[in-house]
Motif scaffolding. Sequence first.
Motif, PDB file in Angstrom:
ATOM      1  N   THR A 272      -4.337 -30.375   0.684  1.00  0.00           N
ATOM      2  CA  THR A 272      -4.875 -29.343  -0.282  1.00  0.00           C
ATOM      3  C   THR A 272      -3.571 -28.578  -0.994  1.00  0.00           C
ATOM      4  O   THR A 272      -3.910 -27.996  -2.166  1.00  0.00           O
ATOM      5  CB  THR A 272      -5.814 -28.332   0.343  1.00  0.00           C
ATOM      6  OG1 THR A 272      -6.772 -29.172   0.973  1.00  0.00           O
ATOM      7  CG2 THR A 272      -6.474 -27.225  -0.482  1.00  0.00           C
ATOM      8  N   VAL A 273      -2.576 -28.397  -0.137  1.00  0.00           N
ATOM      9  CA  VAL A 273      -1.611 -27.637  -0.624  1.00  0.00           C
ATOM     10  C   VAL A 273      -0.877 -28.377  -1.599  1.00  0.00           C
ATOM     11  O   VAL A 273      -0.435 -27.692  -2.799  1.00  0.00           O
ATOM     12  CB  VAL A 273      -0.611 -27.291   0.569  1.00  0.00           C
ATOM     13  CG1 VAL A 273       0.904 -26.849   0.005  1.00  0.00           C
ATOM     14  CG2 VAL A 273      -0.959 -26.525   1.562  1.00  0.00           C
ATOM     15  N   LYS A 274      -0.812 -29.934  -1.759  1.00  0.00           N
ATOM     16  CA  LYS A 274      -0.318 -30.500  -2.553  1.00  0.00           C
ATOM     17  C   LYS A 274      -0.967 -30.549  -3.945  1.00  0.00           C
ATOM     18  O   LYS A 274      -0.536 -30.509  -4.836  1.00  0.00           O
ATOM     19  CB  LYS A 274      -0.072 -31.831  -2.223  1.00  0.00           C
ATOM     20  CG  LYS A 274       0.998 -32.323  -1.001  1.00  0.00           C
ATOM     21  CD  LYS A 274       0.952 -33.572  -0.557  1.00  0.00           C
ATOM     22  CE  LYS A 274       2.031 -33.599   0.485  1.00  0.00           C
ATOM     23  NZ  LYS A 274       2.413 -35.114   1.298  1.00  0.00           N
ATOM     24  N   THR A 275      -2.380 -30.422  -3.591  1.00  0.00           N
ATOM     25  CA  THR A 275      -3.206 -30.503  -4.880  1.00  0.00           C
ATOM     26  C   THR A 275      -3.079 -29.000  -5.732  1.00  0.00           C
ATOM     27  O   THR A 275      -2.928 -29.005  -6.947  1.00  0.00           O
ATOM     28  CB  THR A 275      -4.594 -30.470  -4.173  1.00  0.00           C
ATOM     29  OG1 THR A 275      -4.889 -31.667  -3.893  1.00  0.00           O
ATOM     30  CG2 THR A 275      -5.760 -30.318  -5.500  1.00  0.00           C
ATOM     31  N   HIS A 276      -2.808 -27.816  -4.770  1.00  0.00           N
ATOM     32  CA  HIS A 276      -2.529 -26.656  -5.574  1.00  0.00           C
ATOM     33  C   HIS A 276      -1.389 -26.674  -6.030  1.00  0.00           C
ATOM     34  O   HIS A 276      -1.171 -26.094  -7.417  1.00  0.00           O
ATOM     35  CB  HIS A 276      -2.773 -25.496  -4.334  1.00  0.00           C
ATOM     36  CG  HIS A 276      -3.907 -25.121  -3.931  1.00  0.00           C
ATOM     37  ND1 HIS A 276      -5.151 -24.917  -4.970  1.00  0.00           N
ATOM     38  CD2 HIS A 276      -4.438 -24.990  -2.650  1.00  0.00           C
ATOM     39  CE1 HIS A 276      -6.093 -24.640  -4.077  1.00  0.00           C
ATOM     40  NE2 HIS A 276      -5.705 -24.593  -2.835  1.00  0.00           N
TER      41      HIS A 276
END
Length: 217
Positions: free
Chosen positions: A182-186
Amino acid sequence: MTSKMQSYRILIVDDDERYLASLRRVTHGYFDVVTTKDPVQALKIIENQGPFAVVIADYRMPVMTGIDLFSRIIAIDRNIQRILLTGYADLHMTIDAINRGKITAFLTKPVPAVSLRSVVLEAIMGYRQNQTGTFLEKILTTEFAAKLYAPLSVKEREVLHLLAKGFSNAEISKELTISVGTVKTHLNNLYCKLNVNSRAKAVAKGIEFGLIKTEEK
């Protein structure tokens, strides 16, 4: 540019005489500008010829960096707005600029003339607000910030602020209680919205747009 804005003095510091001359040309007639290629001389100019509303300084200079210069300027007058120029941006240098230089804006060379004048104008507004705190200027600053913050979600802003602190993806994941994926998506969303392709550039653009605020101590 009104004569009222021209009454606020701007100091530009860059050891590259050719680039300094180009900065002088694009700001001449818009602001009351003083230039020097020597950061040590810049400190003397501030003390003897002030007050100055804004100081624009290159990062790489002999004797001291732009960040070193800003850290000394804070001791002289913390209301002076500080704009850092650099031909490159790595994350360590960007974080150092936030923590020690407490910069107002971060610009990468070459800077379009219109963009430079716009950033200087916003810096002057910040200086005027610190000096007078007028109701109108607070409204203008709030409206400007709102327009910039709008494209980013709350979580994206949180990720951006943690990037500025040097957090890794794993550390951001732990801090925000979200998965690394999710961090990478953000991060991907931030890169897209800010039109950048690296963590350092995301932080630099965040500072430039006023999305990352430095805290005065």
